[in-house]
Design an enzyme around this catalytic site. Structure first.
Site, PDB file in Angstrom:
ATOM      1  N   LYS A   1      17.921  -1.185  30.391  1.00 41.72           N
ATOM      2  CA  LYS A   1      17.891  -2.640  30.251  1.00 41.72           C
ATOM      3  C   LYS A   1      16.852  -3.238  31.207  1.00 41.72           C
ATOM      4  O   LYS A   1      16.069  -4.121  30.836  1.00 41.72           O
ATOM      5  CB  LYS A   1      19.292  -3.228  30.518  1.00 41.72           C
ATOM      6  CG  LYS A   1      20.291  -2.889  29.397  1.00 41.72           C
ATOM      7  CD  LYS A   1      21.744  -3.231  29.732  1.00 41.72           C
ATOM      8  CE  LYS A   1      22.667  -2.775  28.602  1.00 41.72           C
ATOM      9  NZ  LYS A   1      24.092  -2.992  28.830  1.00 41.72           N
TER      10      LYS A   1
ATOM     11  N   GLN B   1      28.263  -4.633  33.501  1.00 40.90           N
ATOM     12  CA  GLN B   1      28.337  -3.430  32.660  1.00 40.90           C
ATOM     13  C   GLN B   1      29.782  -2.936  32.566  1.00 40.90           C
ATOM     14  O   GLN B   1      30.484  -2.835  33.571  1.00 40.90           O
ATOM     15  CB  GLN B   1      27.422  -2.336  33.254  1.00 40.90           C
ATOM     16  CG  GLN B   1      27.265  -1.104  32.394  1.00 40.90           C
ATOM     17  CD  GLN B   1      26.519  -1.345  31.080  1.00 40.90           C
ATOM     18  OE1 GLN B   1      25.690  -2.239  30.971  1.00 40.90           O
ATOM     19  NE2 GLN B   1      26.832  -0.548  30.074  1.00 40.90           N
TER      20      GLN B   1
ATOM     21  N   ASP C   1      26.152 -11.288  27.085  1.00 45.17           N
ATOM     22  CA  ASP C   1      26.898 -10.254  26.359  1.00 45.17           C
ATOM     23  C   ASP C   1      27.778 -10.855  25.265  1.00 45.17           C
ATOM     24  O   ASP C   1      28.273 -10.138  24.399  1.00 45.17           O
ATOM     25  CB  ASP C   1      27.821  -9.498  27.328  1.00 45.17           C
ATOM     26  CG  ASP C   1      27.274  -8.149  27.726  1.00 45.17           C
ATOM     27  OD1 ASP C   1      26.599  -7.519  26.893  1.00 45.17           O
ATOM     28  OD2 ASP C   1      27.540  -7.716  28.863  1.00 45.17           O
TER      29      ASP C   1
HETATM   30  N1  GUN Z   1      29.210  -1.069  27.775  1.00 44.99           N
HETATM   31  C1  GUN Z   1      28.910  -0.557  26.549  1.00 44.99           C
HETATM   32  N2  GUN Z   1      28.223  -1.460  25.811  1.00 44.99           N
HETATM   33  C2  GUN Z   1      28.094  -2.551  26.580  1.00 44.99           C
HETATM   34  C3  GUN Z   1      27.475  -3.826  26.367  1.00 44.99           C
HETATM   35  O1  GUN Z   1      26.918  -4.139  25.308  1.00 44.99           O
HETATM   36  N3  GUN Z   1      27.548  -4.687  27.424  1.00 44.99           N
HETATM   37  C4  GUN Z   1      28.171  -4.376  28.579  1.00 44.99           C
HETATM   38  N4  GUN Z   1      28.206  -5.307  29.540  1.00 44.99           N
HETATM   39  N5  GUN Z   1      28.762  -3.221  28.806  1.00 44.99           N
HETATM   40  C5  GUN Z   1      28.714  -2.319  27.809  1.00 44.99           C
END
Ligand code: GUN
Length: 281
Positions: free
Chosen positions: A53, A97, A120
């Site tokens: 990311k 996350q 998100d």
């Molecule tokens: N863990 C797995 N996929 C995601 C996501 O799209 N966002 C976040 N914050 N954590 C994740």
């Protein structure tokens, strides 16, 4: 092999290119989009995703900062960080996350993030807006799935869509987006009876269950669109939830793993961050 490949890597690249132009414009106007990524604990898979990311942000000119916290951080200390990021004018998107280590209340943490910085789309207010069909931050993987369907000019209206998996991150929001696009949607999960038959009825099949290569050739309606959200490590290889070699002989369209949904998720995160920056002006 008969299926056409939906090349998420290429689609994501072209989205990043468009975003880069928009980011350049925003920066010229004095706003640099900013993303804060919070990683609690030392889950190795999470660290890999966070690194991807950050790299993608850099490529399109988005400022990003990573906050790495110990697994035993108190919820109060995590809240203090989120409060600080909520108030930080240079930050337009906050991503915590998941999964969080035990001892932290995921719901309370997600609710602490400002609705306007929730890139998100996991805050209950944004979830509610999505369900109501209002404008909202849409979770990144589901948004990426819809973008892929748009890319292949799929006319979703009236199609039978089957979503396997009911997570808050993928299954439920993907199903909601498909309903909003006028599909007839079935959500399947671990307790579903006759899963194979449900799958075989699908014009659009979205799979996010975390079981390597579970979906087989004879579960697929000939010509169906198959979107594989799974990322599973098997020995040294990464495979999806769909048996790609088998299913690509029957499906009309299929996403590969890797190079399918994964890059799209990141592109949607960048887009949400840019939208956050635009809305902050
Ligand atoms: N863990 C797995 N996929 C995601 C996501 O799209 N966002 C976040 N914050 N954590 C994740």
């Amino acid at each position: 092999m008969t299926a056409q490949i939906i090349d998420g890597k290429a689609i994501a690249r072209s989205i990043r290119k468009q975003l880069k132009t928009e980011v350049t414009r925003l920066r010229q106007e004095g706003t640099t989009p900013g993303l804060a990524v919070v990683l609690v604990g030392d889950n190795p898979a999470s660290q890999i995703y966070v690194n991807m990311k950050k790299k993608a942000c850099k490529e399109v000119g988005i400022y990003s900062e990573e906050h790495k916290l110990a697994a035993n951080i108190s919820q109060g200390d995590l809240f203090s960080l989120i409060d600080r990021l909520n108030a930080d004018q240079n930050i337009h998107g906050i991503l915590v996350q998941l999964p969080l280590p035990q001892g932290l209340n995921e719901q309370e943490v997600l609710e602490r993030i400002s609705v306007t910085k929730d890139v998100d789309g996991f805050h209950p207010v944004n979830v509610g807006k999505l369900v109501s069909g209002f404008d909202a931050f849409v979770p990144c993987t589901p948004a990426g799935v819809m973008e892929m369907l748009t890319h292949i000019a799929c006319d979703i209206s009236g199609k039978k869509a089957v979503v396997i998996g009911r997570s808050n991150i993928v299954g439920k929001p993907v199903a909601q987006l498909l309903v909003n696009a006028n599909a007839t949607v079935t959500i399947c999960h671990s307790q579903t009876k006759e899963l194979e038959e449900e799958c075989r009825a699908a014009d659009i099949l979205v799979v996010g269950i975390g079981r390597p290569e579970m979906i087989k050739r004879d579960w697929i309606k000939p010509g169906a669109i198959v979107i594989d959200v799974g990322i599973n490590r098997v020995n040294q290889a990464i495979v999806g939830d769909v048996d790609f070699h088998q299913v690509s002989e029957v499906a009309g369209w299929i996403t590969p793993v890797p190079g399918g949904v994964g890059p799209m998720t990141i592109a949607m995160l960048l887009r949400n961050t840019v939208v956050g920056a635009q809305s902050s002006k």
